[in-house]
Motif scaffolding. Sequence first.
Motif: not given
Length: 382
Positions: A93-99, A249-255, A257-258
């Motif tokens: 997804e091209g994001v850091d794990k914190s997302f 499943g997973y979601c991606i959001a600002q840290p 928000v996570i």
Amino acid sequence: MKNLDRRSWLKASMTATAGLFAGGYVNATQESFEIDQLKKKRPSDYYARLSSNENPFGPAASAKKALKAAIEDSFLYPREYRDTLMDTIAEVEGVDKSFILLGAGSSELLHAAARVYGGKNSKVLSADPTYFSLVRSAESMGADWVKVPLTKELDHNLAAMEGKVSNDISLLYLVNPNNPTGKIMTGTEIRSFCDLVSDKVPVFVDEAYIDYMDDPAGSTTVECVRKGKNVIVAKTFSKVHAFAGLRVGYCIAQPEVIKKLAAEGPRNTLSGPSMAAAAASLTDAEFLKYSVKKNEEGKQYIYSELKKLGYDYIPSHTNFILFPISMDGEDFRKRMMANQVSIKTALIENQTYCRVSMGTLDDLGMFASAFKKVSSQKLNRS
């Protein structure tokens, strides 16, 4: 074995396994498209389960192998498997794990969002109809649902939705591709919309069926998150990966928000074997291609059968097809089940629709036979 070595071994074994089984999928897609050849002896209680949008063509062989291997470690808490899956998602997804936040399917993530953004004095804005899990969960906690009907063509009315955005709205929920219609917003459309409205209200985008679109990578809204927008993107392994029973499943959001979503659950609800299998499946491009192709074969068969009977349908970007019927929905559903076929029905703007999931060609043949029989009968209409 040290954690670093073990993690490296897990990644290497999953990648190797994906390649090991790739060749079999190419041959499998060349099977003859003859229903009669696929008929089999069934137990008397067998039925074609075409009501839950499940994928009967998986999980991938690579995922099964990873799952079985991970069972040996089931006495351990699955930290390494979690780290491997998180690393794999982050790379894809091209994001850091914190997302990233993991969940048992996307359902946990939808309910977590409902708890964060729902409740008394809250309002959730969405299209109608759509997938209602998040909306119903928020309503159960006291939130109001602000619904925007689909257009006459059953598309999202983004202009009308934008007009409903106000300080009173706590969350805007989008499903792309939409369920139950199977219709889409293009990547450009939905990203432009999210960029615009997410400065005013958090936007949750449910991408459960996105892998069935022509260009999943170009259609996702994860790019909005990368740009810093207040957008939450949920994805599930239940559909194209065929993990409905494995629950990943997973979601991606600002840290930040996570962190809010994690505080409301889910917390460590995934098993080691499920996460091992998910990491393998996520990088198994050949299986995903095979899964999508088999789904397309099923859709083309149902399209053909509906045309023969004079029925219109909505071209689908998912693993189900929605089409209008001139029958009472509940009566129709019961009669189809009496013929050993399970489907869903929906009432949209006083028109009854049937939603049929794509299954094996054998099961779709059962649907076609049952539908011919039931549609020729006199049914009550409400």
